[in-house]
Design a protein around this motif. Sequence first.
Motif, mmCIF file in Angstrom:
data_model
loop_
_atom_site.group_PDB
_atom_site.id
_atom_site.type_symbol
_atom_site.label_atom_id
_atom_site.label_comp_id
_atom_site.label_asym_id
_atom_site.label_seq_id
_atom_site.Cartn_x
_atom_site.Cartn_y
_atom_site.Cartn_z
ATOM 1 N N ARG A 78 32.760 38.298 -21.971
ATOM 2 C CA ARG A 78 34.065 38.937 -21.801
ATOM 3 C C ARG A 78 35.135 37.931 -21.374
ATOM 4 N N ALA A 79 34.704 36.901 -20.619
ATOM 5 C CA ALA A 79 35.663 35.896 -20.169
ATOM 6 C C ALA A 79 35.981 34.879 -21.253
ATOM 7 N N GLY A 80 35.263 34.894 -22.378
ATOM 8 C CA GLY A 80 35.505 33.949 -23.460
ATOM 9 C C GLY A 80 35.071 32.536 -23.141
ATOM 10 N N ARG A 81 34.005 32.400 -22.345
ATOM 11 C CA ARG A 81 33.532 31.053 -21.927
ATOM 12 C C ARG A 81 32.229 30.662 -22.602
ATOM 13 N N LEU A 82 31.817 31.342 -23.668
ATOM 14 C CA LEU A 82 30.544 31.030 -24.321
ATOM 15 C C LEU A 82 30.572 29.657 -24.984
ATOM 16 N N GLU A 83 31.735 29.238 -25.501
ATOM 17 C CA GLU A 83 31.804 27.947 -26.188
ATOM 18 C C GLU A 83 31.540 26.790 -25.239
ATOM 19 N N GLU A 84 31.836 26.954 -23.946
ATOM 20 C CA GLU A 84 31.605 25.884 -22.978
ATOM 21 C C GLU A 84 30.190 25.903 -22.417
ATOM 22 N N LEU A 85 29.450 26.969 -22.678
ATOM 23 C CA LEU A 85 28.137 27.122 -22.041
ATOM 24 C C LEU A 85 27.063 26.257 -22.706
ATOM 25 N N GLY A 86 27.191 26.006 -24.028
ATOM 26 C CA GLY A 86 26.153 25.249 -24.732
ATOM 27 C C GLY A 86 25.993 23.838 -24.211
ATOM 28 N N GLY A 87 27.104 23.124 -24.045
ATOM 29 C CA GLY A 87 27.032 21.766 -23.539
ATOM 30 C C GLY A 87 26.484 21.688 -22.124
ATOM 31 N N ARG A 88 26.859 22.658 -21.283
ATOM 32 C CA ARG A 88 26.355 22.656 -19.903
ATOM 33 C C ARG A 88 24.856 22.951 -19.858
ATOM 34 N N TYR A 89 24.412 23.832 -20.741
ATOM 35 C CA TYR A 89 22.971 24.123 -20.773
ATOM 36 C C TYR A 89 22.182 22.901 -21.252
ATOM 37 N N ALA A 90 22.717 22.170 -22.225
ATOM 38 C CA ALA A 90 22.056 20.952 -22.706
ATOM 39 C C ALA A 90 21.970 19.912 -21.594
ATOM 40 N N ALA A 91 23.054 19.770 -20.808
ATOM 41 C CA ALA A 91 23.026 18.819 -19.689
ATOM 42 C C ALA A 91 22.002 19.229 -18.649
ATOM 43 N N LEU A 92 21.899 20.540 -18.383
ATOM 44 C CA LEU A 92 20.920 21.019 -17.410
ATOM 45 C C LEU A 92 19.496 20.744 -17.885
ATOM 46 N N MET A 93 19.219 21.015 -19.165
ATOM 47 C CA MET A 93 17.878 20.771 -19.702
ATOM 48 C C MET A 93 17.560 19.283 -19.756
ATOM 49 N N ARG A 94 18.557 18.405 -19.941
ATOM 50 C CA ARG A 94 18.332 16.960 -19.937
ATOM 51 C C ARG A 94 17.827 16.507 -18.573
ATOM 52 N N VAL A 95 18.506 16.971 -17.516
ATOM 53 C CA VAL A 95 18.087 16.581 -16.158
ATOM 54 C C VAL A 95 16.705 17.152 -15.833
ATOM 55 N N ARG A 96 16.474 18.410 -16.224
ATOM 56 C CA ARG A 96 15.183 19.050 -15.919
ATOM 57 C C ARG A 96 14.036 18.377 -16.667
ATOM 58 N N ALA A 97 14.280 18.110 -17.971
ATOM 59 C CA ALA A 97 13.222 17.446 -18.749
ATOM 60 C C ALA A 97 12.916 16.051 -18.218
ATOM 61 N N GLY A 98 13.981 15.322 -17.790
ATOM 62 C CA GLY A 98 13.752 13.987 -17.221
ATOM 63 C C GLY A 98 12.935 14.060 -15.960
ATOM 64 N N ALA A 99 13.224 15.058 -15.124
ATOM 65 C CA ALA A 99 12.470 15.188 -13.871
ATOM 66 C C ALA A 99 11.023 15.593 -14.141
ATOM 67 N N LEU A 100 10.786 16.496 -15.106
ATOM 68 C CA LEU A 100 9.419 16.931 -15.387
ATOM 69 C C LEU A 100 8.584 15.862 -16.078
#
Length: 401
Positions: free
Chosen positions: A317-339
Amino acid sequence: MSAATVEPAAQEPFNRRTLFWGIFASLLAAAGFFLLSTYAPDFRQPGNGGATPLSKSGVGYAGLAEWLRLTGETPAMARTDQDLGTDMLLIVTISPESDPAALDHILELRQVLNTLFVLPKWQTLPLEEHEGWKMKFGRLPDPVVNQWLGRIAKTKIGVGQSKVRQLNVEGRLVAAPDELQWVADEHPIIAAGNDKAVLTELDDKPFYILTDPDLINNAALADSAQAAAALDLIALLQPEKGRVMFDLTLHGAGRKYDLAKLLVEPPFLALTLTILAAAALAFLHGIGRFGPPRADQRAIAFGKGALVDTTAMLLRRAGRLEELGGRYAALMRVRAGALLGAPQGLQGEALDHWLDSRDKDEVSGFTARAQAAGEAKNLTQMHEAAERLHDWTARRLGERR
């Protein structure tokens, strides 16, 4: 053998039918009170003892109205503009307390209709001992009478200079009133001497002016000859013997505007009926339940899944879906590196290259999936990219174990 105990049947404290009729009677009484309080002033204002057709004082004209009823048809009473437009002989009795704007309105509405204007003459005071009675204590000043006369015709009254002792009303001789009021007129209908008229007619309109009210008011009807002359005067102005109408608007009837009348008169009557019908339907809907009661649901449900769904809904509803993909990729990069045990200090593209080197089956596997997640434009593309990133991380962890 023990006697069985019989419990009395439970009774409702109030009978529904009785309660319904009680509410209906209350609403009906409220509606009646509203209508009476709205319209009652229109029916009691003119009867104040003044120069009105409902007044029984000496300067009133209730006697003439009753005299016309006994000798013909009951006179009508004009209370509204619609009544004033009726094709009857209208008798307009003017008093010093009348509304000048109301007289102007009558002159406008009656331009082509027969109208008799009766001028005021006496100053009066109410008698405290007798409600509705008046005490005469002198004539009205000439300028006061001329103000009313000037609204009807361009002339002025004369007083007391006529030597006439009797007036000829259609061949019937009657005594002239005290301090006779008259106007100058070369062609009078009822003469008071040479070129003097007690009853005259305007040249361009069917308007008649009776300069002296003592010919037809209650005080005049005390004499039988004058009472007969009053009927002759009315018949003279209405040769077809039709019905006569008295004006009440000049004395207050129908001249006071009330907001309550807007609710019960066109054009707003339709809106009022619509609102009442809607209220009745809402009441009928409220007195009966349709089906079992439904519990109110929470605005935000409990649980992790519900929290995720709610968060996704708010982001959409806030129209922020386009910004969510890049942030999720950054989060998974850090998590995968730690694991997977990436060296400390690796960030950005360096960390992507290190993660890609962990994949023996695909070249740049993690980088391609992260780039796809960052470029996702809708919910479907983002969901697919997120699943691919998650599957890549889970597979690499499985190979490591």
